[in-house]
Write an enzyme that holds these catalytic residues in place. Sequence first.
Site, PDB file in Angstrom:
ATOM      1  N   THR A  15       5.252   1.934   7.520  1.00  0.00           N
ATOM      2  CA  THR A  15       6.924   1.607   7.291  1.00  0.00           C
ATOM      3  C   THR A  15       6.876   1.169   8.309  1.00  0.00           C
ATOM      4  O   THR A  15       8.019   0.969   8.726  1.00  0.00           O
ATOM      5  CB  THR A  15       6.447   3.443   8.368  1.00  0.00           C
ATOM      6  N   SER A  56       1.152   3.782   2.913  1.00  0.00           N
ATOM      7  CA  SER A  56      -0.319   4.533   3.458  1.00  0.00           C
ATOM      8  C   SER A  56      -0.964   5.169   2.902  1.00  0.00           C
ATOM      9  O   SER A  56      -2.045   6.036   2.335  1.00  0.00           O
ATOM     10  CB  SER A  56      -0.771   4.549   5.115  1.00  0.00           C
ATOM     11  N   THR A  87       1.519   5.112   9.151  1.00  0.00           N
ATOM     12  CA  THR A  87       0.762   6.323   9.576  1.00  0.00           C
ATOM     13  C   THR A  87       0.755   7.569   8.985  1.00  0.00           C
ATOM     14  O   THR A  87      -0.769   8.773   9.248  1.00  0.00           O
ATOM     15  CB  THR A  87       2.543   6.954  10.393  1.00  0.00           C
ATOM     16  N   ASP A  88       0.843   7.575   7.191  1.00  0.00           N
ATOM     17  CA  ASP A  88       0.230   9.080   6.915  1.00  0.00           C
ATOM     18  C   ASP A  88      -1.531   9.439   6.933  1.00  0.00           C
ATOM     19  O   ASP A  88      -2.168   9.985   6.988  1.00  0.00           O
ATOM     20  CB  ASP A  88       0.654   9.463   5.167  1.00  0.00           C
TER      21      ASP A  88
END
Length: 332
Positions: A15, A56, A87-88
């Site tokens: 992101t 990710s 972030t995932d």
Amino acid sequence: MNTKKRILLLTTGGTIASMPGGEGLEPHRSDVMERELEQLRTYYDISVQDIMCLDSSNIRPEEWQVIARYIFENREGFDGIVVSHGTDTMAYTASAVTYMLPNIDLPVVFTGSQLPLADMLSDGPDNLRTAFAMAAAGYPGVFLAFDRKVMLGCRAVKVRASGFSAFESVNSRYAALVSNQGLVVDHDMLPKRRGEAALCTDISRNVFLLKLTPGLNPAVFDMLAAMGYKGIVIEAFGLGGVTVLHKGLRGIHRCLEDGISVVVTTQCLYDSANLQVYQVGNKLLELGVIQGRDMTSEAAMTKLMWAIGQGYGPEEISDLFAKNLAGEVTDN
């Protein structure tokens, strides 16, 4: 005049480097980060390498290996390394890379953002500043920086899908916090080096993470064995409860007899799996399951994947899980 610390930024997409596209946010390379990097160059001598450009959710164990190799092979001449990542799955990557880089000899700091840098209100600039500060601080280890907090990579868990305080350090204090005193490091939480830095990227994909539910069909364990899985991490109830009625242990027992390593953690985000408290837990210990204690599911799964990939057998894996390699579990 102080010489600027040399920091290497490795970008993987996510992101933080995304821009709006025809089907939603799409990851881009480091060119979309230039505005923030120019500001950071006031304080640091920054080199950038784009090593992949992925959401990710598309980062797999093969990408973990690529990231670990880039870190190890390009670390010479740098004071620290920052890895930008979506972030995932960042907690999985940071944890896996921790095991792949035992005794790493410089700071490696993962970071990302919940809003792209292209958004005026992005949390990305703050996260990058925290990550670069930790990378320049000189404390070796693998860390994750987010929302003005720094945690061990093997203790990080993503707990919010949209809030800026997306990650927490589970069952472990933060390694550092940003306050009006700057970057305040908790030295007791830093990983301990026990030898020379090494690169150990071999990892097994044949590990399954299973969340226990009431009434789960125990035949699932036979299916996992038939599919070739070599390790199973069970997110059990509470302190490590697994149903022992209705053939609940038979499948686990067969897996263990077949040489499959079974690690039991807890579905409770905080506190520890302790199989010695209840009858159901003691029955598991008698069979030979491994206690995950207060490890996160991400840390337990990647540690098991790494251990199997390194060629360890079930007894060696059990011994390995009793050890604290890089801060992933609290010492007894």
